[in-house]
Enzyme design. Structure first.
Site: not given
Length: 282
Positions: A119, A140, A152, A190
């Site tokens: 991540s 991800h 992702e 994130n």
């Protein structure tokens, strides 16, 4: 390259979710972890999830049975020798990930694609530790994987266009909404989300408001489905801290400094839902 067999490394919440979605999408899946007990726990989690879907009328029993038949378990990395794609989904530690890749490249096919579910860790850095940086990519997934639609897809400095194309096709077959991102710390979600969670923890630490009111304010004022502190408990305080530390280290910007309260709670073992206590009790 046709992808038929997927080898998932790590059968925790994320790895088992990836295995479930892959098997439901028609891929042959092998779930790997270090011991039979850990692997069984991950396998049972997938079987239990499928049973719940059947009970709720969201999945036909025949489809659930076929999904289970497509899943194998393994405690030997050598079993990845026939895999077309390996998805690594262990904890956020570069050294641990690289150690696994070092063993994998001894057994997997030259054309096998390696993907990491990281991540926040640099895909370029991880890829450089392998013999195939052109066939290394970030995939991800988001927790819980069977529910969250986003994937992702992160390209490292040397990731080939062909590898990106394959990763996009796999995500589409799994029913995910794929978004491509360059290899920057935190990627897309994130980079936005984790500092927000950290800021909510700072508010609590400073005594600005209670945990309950911080979450109520965000849900009712921003339209979020759950508050940031509840979400941190769901993500895991240890995972949140690990990502903040990566952002802080890579960008060198004080705005990414992890909250002292977050660090203290992780040290105390209060990691959120998985330990039954974080900012709230479960």
């Amino acid at each position: 390259m046709d992808i038929n067999k997927i080898y998932v490394i790590g059968v925790g919440q994320m790895g088992s979710g990836i295995a479930q979605v892959a098997a439901q999408s028609g891929f042959e899946v092998t779930m790997y972890d270090q011991t039979e007990a850990i692997v069984k726990k991950g396998y049972d989690r997938v079987a239990g999830n499928l049973e719940k879907l059947v009970a709720k009328g969201k999945l036909e029993k025949a489809a659930a049975d076929e999904t289970v038949k497509r899943i194998k378990t393994s405690v030997a990395l050598g079993d990845a020798k026939d895999a077309d794609l390996v998805i690594e989904a262990i904890y956020e530690n570069p050294a641990a990930k690289k150690a696994i890749y070092a063993e994998l490249i001894k057994v997997i096919k030259p054309e096998t694609i390696l993907a990491s579910n990281t991540s926040s860790i640099s895909i370029t850095e991880l890829a450089a530790s392998t013999d195939r940086p052109d066939r290394f990519i970030g995939m991800h997934f988001f927790n819980p994987v069977p529910v969250m639609k986003l994937l992702e897809i992160i390209t490292g400095y040397l990731t080939s266009d062909a590898t990106l194309t394959v990763a996009k096709a796999i995500g589409e077959k799994m029913g995910k909404v794929g978004v491509a991102a360059l290899d920057k710390p935190g990627f897309i979600v994130n980079r936005i989300l984790i500092p927000m969670l950290n800021e909510a923890i700072l508010l609590l630490e400073e005594g600005v408001a209670s945990a309950e009111d911080i979450d109520k304010a965000t849900v009712n004022g921003c339209g979020h489905p759950m508050g940031p502190l509840h979400l941190t408990d769901l993500v895991g305080l240890d995972v949140t801290l690990a990502i903040m530390e990566v952002l802080h280290r890579e960008f060198g910007d004080s705005k990414y400094r992890p909250s002292p309260l977050l660090k203290k709670m992780v040290a105390a073992g209060k990691l959120g839902c998985k330990t039954k206590e974080g900012f709230f009790k479960y």
